[in-house]
Scaffold this motif. Structure first.
Motif, PDB file in Angstrom:
ATOM      1  N   SER A  52      40.440 -53.723 -60.320  1.00 38.05           N
ATOM      2  CA  SER A  52      39.169 -54.135 -60.924  1.00 38.05           C
ATOM      3  C   SER A  52      38.194 -54.612 -59.855  1.00 38.05           C
ATOM      4  O   SER A  52      36.999 -54.323 -59.919  1.00 38.05           O
ATOM      5  CB  SER A  52      39.394 -55.256 -61.927  1.00 38.05           C
ATOM      6  OG  SER A  52      40.267 -54.832 -62.938  1.00 38.05           O
ATOM      7  N   ASP A 171      37.277 -49.201 -66.187  1.00 38.86           N
ATOM      8  CA  ASP A 171      38.361 -50.117 -65.859  1.00 38.86           C
ATOM      9  C   ASP A 171      39.276 -50.290 -67.073  1.00 38.86           C
ATOM     10  O   ASP A 171      38.981 -51.071 -67.970  1.00 38.86           O
ATOM     11  CB  ASP A 171      37.771 -51.456 -65.410  1.00 38.86           C
ATOM     12  CG  ASP A 171      38.824 -52.364 -64.791  1.00 38.86           C
ATOM     13  OD1 ASP A 171      40.021 -52.000 -64.863  1.00 38.86           O
ATOM     14  OD2 ASP A 171      38.454 -53.416 -64.254  1.00 38.86           O
ATOM     15  N   GLU A 172      40.368 -49.563 -67.083  1.00 36.69           N
ATOM     16  CA  GLU A 172      41.335 -49.583 -68.181  1.00 36.69           C
ATOM     17  C   GLU A 172      40.683 -49.498 -69.556  1.00 36.69           C
ATOM     18  O   GLU A 172      40.898 -50.362 -70.406  1.00 36.69           O
ATOM     19  CB  GLU A 172      42.213 -50.840 -68.099  1.00 36.69           C
ATOM     20  CG  GLU A 172      42.865 -50.984 -66.734  1.00 36.69           C
ATOM     21  CD  GLU A 172      44.016 -51.968 -66.728  1.00 36.69           C
ATOM     22  OE1 GLU A 172      44.644 -52.149 -67.789  1.00 36.69           O
ATOM     23  OE2 GLU A 172      44.287 -52.544 -65.683  1.00 36.69           O
TER      24      GLU A 172
HETATM   25 MG   LIG Z   1      42.053 -55.120 -63.803  1.00 40.53          MG
END
Ligand SMILES: [Mg+2]
Ligand SMILES: Nc1ncnc2c1ncn2[C@@H]1O[C@H](COP(=O)(O)OP(=O)(O)O)[C@@H](O)[C@H]1O
Lengths: 295, 268
Positions: A52, A171-172
């Motif tokens: 991240s 991000d995910e």
């Molecule tokens: Mg992360």
């Protein structure tokens, strides 16, 4: 600015620390990357490996403590260019609930356009276009909190797509979704890449998503551990296991078979190829006499 | 009791009143309130009350709902009326009964007017929120007060805070429920004991809720920056409000009532 041409993201030996004064540990440590235009890159790594943090360095939400990041050829440290960078490097986060700003879907999608000062008529057209791309047109006037997780995340993606970014950093985005929502989001991402020519950087911990990328980057402890095609990366089963990462089930199975000296091919990543290999194996076209076997 | 309060609540619908420009609704509500306070006699109340009844009928909001909105305030209304009775002037109601000499016609009249005024005031103003979604209301309010930015009032920031607050109310309500259930499953008891014990029992709900709200705020700030949020300068608006025929007609009617009340005050 000759480096605009092919690579959309370029990092030069970046390091990052959240508290540089206190000499706290480096979260990113010497990352050198070039990500090409219209590629689909997956970033893997266990929790806390710095994925991240790296993503936020790509669009200037965070600035590197050392080294340089170029987004679309622009140094992210140039604060007067920051809006241009963010417009081109769209970013979607894990929790759609914390990205949606307005109480009606279309108004939320318009948020970035309002910020950019897009004229009203063009804004209306771009909102409709973004809704169309993510397949949420019929929910235009709905309240976001009533939608399913996958739908919310598609609204969040539409809110970014409306800016017409060159690159989409995610991000995910599927981490909080059920299997159906994950499929919807993955289909949307792939369509964006093929139809809109968007570069996709996908951080994920789902291996079945990573194998769909053109390139997989594995991070560990703020460094790049492996970087290459999915076929190449997932051969390193032992290495990935050593940093607590899984590999796709098909690759895992091939790895186990090879431990028994059955010479199945290394680069089997999906179920279809796996079934083919196994059926050939069972038909006796391949035996365990150390023979190499090709698909 | 809390559940009974309908003031500030929104009842979706597609009546002419619902479709009116929210800015016009706010302006006309202010005019209506001003009119109410200028009324000095029965005819004025007849006019404003008549206007309100017409609005109720057009908006198709059930009369029971309207009455329910008044119920929680019944006590205040009765209380105010009661005290008004004592401060009357004019002829006594019962001139022959000595100990009731304080009860004057003027007092009764004041009390009655006060009750009517409060009921009309509450019902009239709640009709603005009944027929306008909170989002449109803040939006309209922002546009109406936007000239104040020239005297350094942070209009855009206030409106953005309101918008975000409204966006997160359902999210945080859901979350509160989840945390409450999770704590109950761990044996927390919110229902028994004295008020201090019960207040203390809320701490295990409030702390996770606050922590989570801060985490959300941080993520939201990042997400807003990613979408090029840069304060109010140079922003354009997606939603454009414009007055249409119905807004002008409504304005005409309300202003007509307003002028009539002035005339009634002067001539009757
Ligand atoms: Mg992360
Ligand atoms: N806002 C922050 N402040 C301080 N440390 C942080 C912050 N965000 C992340 N970290 C730390 O940085 C490291 C990497 O985190 P992160 O980039 O979120 O990893 P990943 O996304 O791979 O899970 C972790 O050790 C985490 O504790």
């Amino acid at each position: 600015m000759s480096n605009i041409k092919t690579e959309i993201i370029k990092t030069e030996n970046i390091s990052f620390s959240y508290n540089p004064e206190e000499n706290s540990a480096l979260v990113l440590d010497g990352i050198d990357l070039e990500i090409e235009q219209n590629s689909f890159v997956a970033i893997l790594g266990h929790n806390g490996s710095g994925k991240s943090t790296l993503a936020k360095n790509f669009n200037g939400i965070l600035l590197p403590t050392g080294g340089k990041v170029y987004a679309c050829g622009i140094d992210t440290a140039q604060s007067d260019k920051i809006l241009e960078i963010r417009r081109n490097m769209g970013m979607v986060f894990q929790n759609p609930d914390n990205q949606i700003i307005a109480t009606v879907v279309d108004e939320d999608i318009a948020f970035a356009l309002e910020n950019l000062g897009v004229p009203h008529d063009e804004m209306v057209q771009r909102v409709d276009e973004a809704l169309e791309i993510v397949g949420m047109t019929e929910y235009k006037h709905h309240a976001p909190h009533r939608l399913s997780g996958g739908q919310k995340q598609r609204v969040a993606i539409a809110g970014i797509i409306a800016m017409r970014p060159k690159c989409l950093i995610m991000d995910e985005p599927t981490a909080m979704l059920d299997p159906k929502g994950r499929k919807e989001v993955m289909a949307t991402i792939k369509r964006l890449k093929s139809e809109q020519g968007v570069t996709v950087v996908l951080i994920t911990h789902y291996m079945d998503e990573a194998v769909q990328a053109d390139r997989v980057i594995v991070m560990d402890d703020g460094k790049i551990l492996v970087d290459g095609t999915p076929e190449y990366v997932f051969q390193n089963v032992g290495l990935l296991h050593s940093v607590a990462l899984d590999v796709p089930q098909a690759a895992e199975l091939m790895y186990k078979l090879r431990e028994y000296d059955i010479k199945v091919p290394i680069s089997v990543l999906n179920e279809k190829d796996c079934v083919e290999v196994l059926s050939k194996l069972l038909e006796g076209k391949i035996d365990n006499n150390h023979r190499e076997f090709n698909l | 009791m809390i559940k009974d309060i309908t003031i500030g609540q929104y009842f979706p619908g597609d009546s002419v009143i619902h479709k009116m420009d929210p800015r016009m609704k706010i302006i006309l509500t202010v005019v209506y309130i001003a009119a109410l306070f200028m009324v000095k006699n029965f005819w004025g109340f007849l006019l404003t009350g008549g206007l309100l009844i017409v609005i109720i009928l057009i908006s198709k909001i059930p009369v029971q709902t309207v009455l329910k909105g008044i119920k929680p305030l019944l006590f205040i209304i009765v209380f105010t009326a009661f005290f008004n009775i004592f401060y009357g002037t004019g002829a006594p109601v019962f001139p022959d009964i000595g100990w009731l000499a304080w009860l004057k016609w003027g007092g009764l009249r004041n009390a009655a007017f006060m009750v009517i005024r409060i009921v009309l005031l509450i019902t009239g103003t709640s009709f603005m929120t009944y027929t306008t979604s909170p989002v449109m209301l803040t939006d309209a309010l922002e546009r109406l007060i936007s000239p104040l930015r020239y005297i350094k009032v942070p209009v855009h920031e206030l409106a953005m805070m309101m918008t975000i607050a409204m966006r997160f109310i359902p999210t945080l309500t859901d979350e509160t429920e989840k945390i409450t259930n999770a704590q109950k499953a761990r044996g927390a008891d919110f229902e028994t004991g004295n008020i201090i014990r019960r207040a203390k029992a809320l701490i295990p709900i409030l702390i996770p809720l606050i922590v989570s709200a801060f985490r959300r705020a941080e993520e939201l700030a990042d997400a807003m920056e990613c979408r090029c949020y840069n304060g109010g300068d140079g922003r354009t608006r997606y939603k454009i409000y414009s007055f249409s025929l119905r807004d002008y007609i409504a304005a005409f009617i309300v202003l007509a009532v307003f002028v009539s009340i002035i005339l009634i005050n002067v001539f009757i």
